[in-house]
Design an enzyme around this catalytic site. Structure first.
Site: not given
Ligand code: 4NP
Length: 160
Positions: A17, A20, A22-24, A130
């Site tokens: 993702c 790294n 939240c989703r993955s 997201d």
């Molecule tokens: P992820 O979510 O890609 O599912 O881990 C996010 C985590 C952090 C950010 C964006 C999406 N960020 O902009 O810091």
């Protein structure tokens, strides 16, 4: 169908993702748990997760993602964020992106580089949205998608 392993007897899956946190990592924890339950004793499947970005390298999972996992009986505590390394594209058997933008950042779709939800029996080929800037319900939605998709993926991996 998933591509044949690069090395017989082992199958390596990467989940990718943006951050790294939240989703993955949620997909990583759920898929590993499912593999434990369903393919007990088969340590031939390796699962890793990473982000395309480096902002959160070394951080634990987002607290909302971790809380959602804990509420559903999973253990999020071991996760530490890492950034995807270009050589993953040459070493993993399957690299699964959470959304189209992650897929583009990985250099685009191929036999081995695909969307995670290509394996979701509901809404096949969709994105895992997201949840970072949204509310708690976004994390519940992600978990439901991830659980369904992990189940389907385990069936594919079982055949390897
Ligand atoms: P992820 O979510 O890609 O599912 O881990 C996010 C985590 C952090 C950010 C964006 C999406 N960020 O902009 O810091």
């Amino acid at each position: 169908m998933i591509p044949a392993p690069r090395v017989e007897g082992r199958y390596a899956v990467a989940l990718v993702c943006l951050g790294n946190i939240c989703r993955s990592p949620m997909a990583d924890v759920v898929l590993q748990q499912r593999l434990q339950e369903r393919l007990a004793g088969r340590d031939g499947v390796e699962v890793r997760s990473a982000g395309t970005g480096d902002w959160h390298v070394g951080h634990p999972m987002d607290e909302r993602a971790a809380a959602t996992l804990r509420e559903h009986g999973y253990d999020p505590s071991r996760h530490r964020a890492q950034q995807v390394s270009p050589d993953w594209l040459d070493t993993f058997d399957l690299v699964l992106a959470m959304d189209e933008s992650n897929l583009r950042d990985l250099g685009g779709r191929s036999d081995r580089v695909r969307l995670f939800r290509d394996f979701d029996p509901v809404g096949t080929g969709g994105e895992v949205p997201d949840p970072y800037y949204g509310g708690d319900e976004g994390f519940e939605e992600v978990l439901a998608m991830v659980e369904r998709t992990a189940d389907a993926l385990v069936e594919e991996l079982r055949d390897q």
